[in-house]
Design an enzyme around this catalytic site. Structure first.
Site, PDB file in Angstrom:
ATOM      1  N   HIS A  16      46.772  45.087  34.879  1.00 18.83           N
ATOM      2  CA  HIS A  16      47.100  44.161  33.775  1.00 18.83           C
ATOM      3  C   HIS A  16      48.582  43.785  33.799  1.00 18.83           C
ATOM      4  O   HIS A  16      49.158  43.452  32.762  1.00 18.83           O
ATOM      5  CB  HIS A  16      46.689  44.741  32.415  1.00 18.83           C
ATOM      6  CG  HIS A  16      45.198  44.743  32.216  1.00 18.83           C
ATOM      7  ND1 HIS A  16      44.542  43.835  31.438  1.00 18.83           N
ATOM      8  CD2 HIS A  16      44.237  45.543  32.748  1.00 18.83           C
ATOM      9  CE1 HIS A  16      43.234  44.082  31.475  1.00 18.83           C
ATOM     10  NE2 HIS A  16      43.028  45.113  32.262  1.00 18.83           N
ATOM     11  N   THR A  17      49.172  43.851  34.959  1.00 13.74           N
ATOM     12  CA  THR A  17      50.555  43.379  35.119  1.00 13.74           C
ATOM     13  C   THR A  17      50.571  41.962  35.701  1.00 13.74           C
ATOM     14  O   THR A  17      51.561  41.256  35.553  1.00 13.74           O
ATOM     15  CB  THR A  17      51.341  44.313  36.059  1.00 13.74           C
ATOM     16  OG1 THR A  17      50.522  44.585  37.205  1.00 13.74           O
ATOM     17  CG2 THR A  17      51.690  45.623  35.381  1.00 13.74           C
ATOM     18  N   ASP A  18      49.470  41.552  36.353  1.00 14.84           N
ATOM     19  CA  ASP A  18      49.543  40.266  37.071  1.00 14.84           C
ATOM     20  C   ASP A  18      49.753  39.079  36.128  1.00 14.84           C
ATOM     21  O   ASP A  18      50.595  38.220  36.373  1.00 14.84           O
ATOM     22  CB  ASP A  18      48.360  40.049  38.031  1.00 14.84           C
ATOM     23  CG  ASP A  18      46.978  40.029  37.405  1.00 14.84           C
ATOM     24  OD1 ASP A  18      46.862  40.314  36.199  1.00 14.84           O
ATOM     25  OD2 ASP A  18      46.005  39.735  38.139  1.00 14.84           O
ATOM     26  N   SER A  52      17.433  34.575  43.689  1.00 15.69           N
ATOM     27  CA  SER A  52      16.302  33.806  44.204  1.00 15.69           C
ATOM     28  C   SER A  52      16.494  32.323  43.882  1.00 15.69           C
ATOM     29  O   SER A  52      17.133  31.962  42.901  1.00 15.69           O
ATOM     30  CB  SER A  52      14.998  34.327  43.606  1.00 15.69           C
ATOM     31  OG  SER A  52      15.064  34.220  42.209  1.00 15.69           O
ATOM     32  N   GLY A 103      30.126  43.808  39.029  1.00 16.33           N
ATOM     33  CA  GLY A 103      30.378  44.549  37.796  1.00 16.33           C
ATOM     34  C   GLY A 103      31.017  45.912  38.020  1.00 16.33           C
ATOM     35  O   GLY A 103      31.042  46.746  37.134  1.00 16.33           O
ATOM     36  N   SER A 107      36.110  43.173  42.445  1.00 21.16           N
ATOM     37  CA  SER A 107      36.375  41.753  42.698  1.00 21.16           C
ATOM     38  C   SER A 107      35.322  41.079  43.563  1.00 21.16           C
ATOM     39  O   SER A 107      35.650  40.331  44.488  1.00 21.16           O
ATOM     40  CB  SER A 107      37.765  41.548  43.302  1.00 21.16           C
ATOM     41  OG  SER A 107      38.728  41.808  42.337  1.00 21.16           O
ATOM     42  N   SER A 108      34.070  41.319  43.227  1.00 17.19           N
ATOM     43  CA  SER A 108      33.011  40.560  43.906  1.00 17.19           C
ATOM     44  C   SER A 108      33.227  39.065  43.672  1.00 17.19           C
ATOM     45  O   SER A 108      32.924  38.248  44.549  1.00 17.19           O
ATOM     46  CB  SER A 108      31.640  40.978  43.383  1.00 17.19           C
ATOM     47  OG  SER A 108      31.573  40.800  41.980  1.00 17.19           O
ATOM     48  N   SER A 109      33.770  38.720  42.515  1.00 19.46           N
ATOM     49  CA  SER A 109      33.944  37.294  42.219  1.00 19.46           C
ATOM     50  C   SER A 109      35.041  36.679  43.092  1.00 19.46           C
ATOM     51  O   SER A 109      34.887  35.562  43.587  1.00 19.46           O
ATOM     52  CB  SER A 109      34.239  37.070  40.742  1.00 19.46           C
ATOM     53  OG  SER A 109      35.399  37.751  40.356  1.00 19.46           O
ATOM     54  N   ASP A 153      43.430  39.285  42.347  1.00 18.70           N
ATOM     55  CA  ASP A 153      42.232  39.496  43.166  1.00 18.70           C
ATOM     56  C   ASP A 153      42.128  38.445  44.270  1.00 18.70           C
ATOM     57  O   ASP A 153      41.809  38.749  45.417  1.00 18.70           O
ATOM     58  CB  ASP A 153      40.975  39.448  42.290  1.00 18.70           C
ATOM     59  CG  ASP A 153      41.082  40.342  41.068  1.00 18.70           C
ATOM     60  OD1 ASP A 153      41.876  41.297  41.112  1.00 18.70           O
ATOM     61  OD2 ASP A 153      40.393  40.073  40.079  1.00 18.70           O
TER      62      ASP A 153
HETATM   63  C1  GLA Z   1      40.928  41.944  36.804  1.00 18.85           C
HETATM   64  C2  GLA Z   1      41.590  40.585  36.910  1.00 18.85           C
HETATM   65  C3  GLA Z   1      42.956  40.698  37.561  1.00 18.85           C
HETATM   66  C4  GLA Z   1      43.801  41.768  36.898  1.00 18.85           C
HETATM   67  C5  GLA Z   1      43.015  43.063  36.733  1.00 18.85           C
HETATM   68  C6  GLA Z   1      43.757  44.091  35.938  1.00 18.85           C
HETATM   69  O1  GLA Z   1      40.641  42.424  38.064  1.00 18.85           O
HETATM   70  O2  GLA Z   1      40.789  39.718  37.673  1.00 18.85           O
HETATM   71  O3  GLA Z   1      43.591  39.445  37.542  1.00 18.85           O
HETATM   72  O4  GLA Z   1      44.307  41.325  35.680  1.00 18.85           O
HETATM   73  O5  GLA Z   1      41.762  42.834  36.097  1.00 18.85           O
HETATM   74  O6  GLA Z   1      44.850  44.537  36.634  1.00 18.85           O
END
Ligand code: GLA
Length: 364
Positions: A16-18, A52, A103, A107-109, A153
């Protein structure tokens, strides 16, 4: 036809620094998403090996997009945005196949979005440079999907390097690969997927982000990255919740810088205490851990890990531990037992090494 693979990620430290313009130290995973883009006769079609049916829409911009299943917005989002940018996108078939668990905070997304963006860049000859690829990937997640994520990510999914963590400055979006090879030091990065589901589009992530932005405004700085003295800043805030957020972000930025220093100095074992302090900060100040996650982090430590912490957005997902390689099996067993005793669901465990970022897949 263009085929690209982009990885999921583990964030070693810097949570949560990004979105506070701060520092992060993620690494790319061997798991990822492979996307192929080819010409089609009509419309934009998307198929996924994990879902599907085929989703087909008429070409349009973001405002006029058709309703599609959520997973397909991560793919079609790039097309809607390109259309709005004035690119004449022809009929296409896009096929995606991912082995990143969804989930899990891995970072699957980003793997999905970055592989789509890179494959589109090649197939359509967009000629995007590294910052263009990053910018489009981030816009897909922020503007098309509507997840207010902070960019880490996508950055590591695009630029990760084998055997290295990626030290990123999220203000100017520069990155530096820093050697990260636990095995060479008799250590293993053990990952516990708690399987406690986490979703970034849910309100808690956005609430933390809003709180940080409000704190920065009250403190008169552009972003919390600009706060150097946490205690002094905290003393100027009345709201207890915002005080905790500031303390987490400012101390977490400092821990990332310290982690980079110890890696540069070849002292990977010194990462351990930084991991553990980061976890405490996420648990006590930022309050984004859940019982399953805390159980995993505590059990890894008790089983001999040099340090452990939750990784990713929080409220579930994965915990990482830096474990002496000869103790990995015992640590894994301890976690399974602790989860059973606490009545948590069964966790999934795996070890991870830093892999490469997005790359073209050839020879198919
Ligand atoms: C998720 C978000 C990132 C980042 C992290 C926490 O992965 O996609 O941008 O904020 O949470 O560090």
């Amino acid at each position: 036809m263009a085929v690209w693979h982009a990885p999921g990620r583990i964030n070693l430290i810097g949570e949560h620094t990004d979105y506070n313009d701060g520092f992060v130290l993620p690494m790319a995973l061997p798991m990822g998403c492979t996307t192929s883009v080819e010409d089609a006769d009509d419309g934009w079609s998307v198929v996924s090996a994990q879902a599907s049916g085929t989703v087909t829409v008429a070409p349009s911009g973001l405002a006029d997009r058709e309703q599609v299943p959520e997973w397909a917005t991560y793919v079609l989002g790039a097309l809607w945005l390109l259309h709005d940018d004035g690119v004449d996108v022809p009929p296409l078939l896009i096929s995606v196949d991912s082995d990143v668990p969804t989930g899990a905070g891995l970072s699957s997304s980003a793997a999905l979005v970055c592989s789509v963006v890179c494959a589109l860049d090649e197939h359509l000859g967009l000629g995007l440079d590294p910052s263009g690829l990053l910018s489009l990937s981030r816009r897909v997640e922020n503007d098309a999907v509507g997840a207010p994520t902070g960019g880490m990510d996508q950055l590591v999914s695009l630029r990760g390097e084998v055997g290295h963590a990626l030290f990123c400055d999220m203000r100017d979006l520069t990155s530096e690969a820093v050697p990260f090879e636990p095995a060479a030091n008799g250590l293993t990065l053990l990952v516990v997927d708690t399987r406690a589901p986490h979703r970034l589009v849910d309100g808690e992530y956005a609430a933390r982000r809003r709180g940080c932005e409000e704190a920065a405004r009250l403190l008169g700085v552009r972003a919390l990255r600009d706060v150097t003295d946490a205690d002094e800043a905290v003393s100027r805030l009345d709201d207890e919740e915002l005080q905790r957020y500031v303390r987490h972000v400012v101390t977490e930025d400092a821990r990332v810088l310290a982690a980079v220093e110890v890696l540069r100095a070849g002292r990977i074992d010194a990462l351990g205490p930084l991991f553990t302090a980061s976890h405490a900060s996420m648990r006590d100040d930022f309050r984004i851990t859940v019982p399953d996650v805390d159980t995993a982090a505590e059990t890894l430590l008790a089983a001999g890990a040099l340090g452990s912490r939750m990784t990713g957005g929080g409220f579930g997902g994965c915990v990482i531990g830096l474990v002496p390689s000869d103790g990995v099996n015992a640590a894994g067993e301890a976690v399974r037992r602790a989860f059973a005793d606490a009545g948590h669901g069964e966790p999934a465990l795996f070890t991870a090494e830093a892999a490469a970022g997005a790359r073209a897949v050839t020879g198919l």
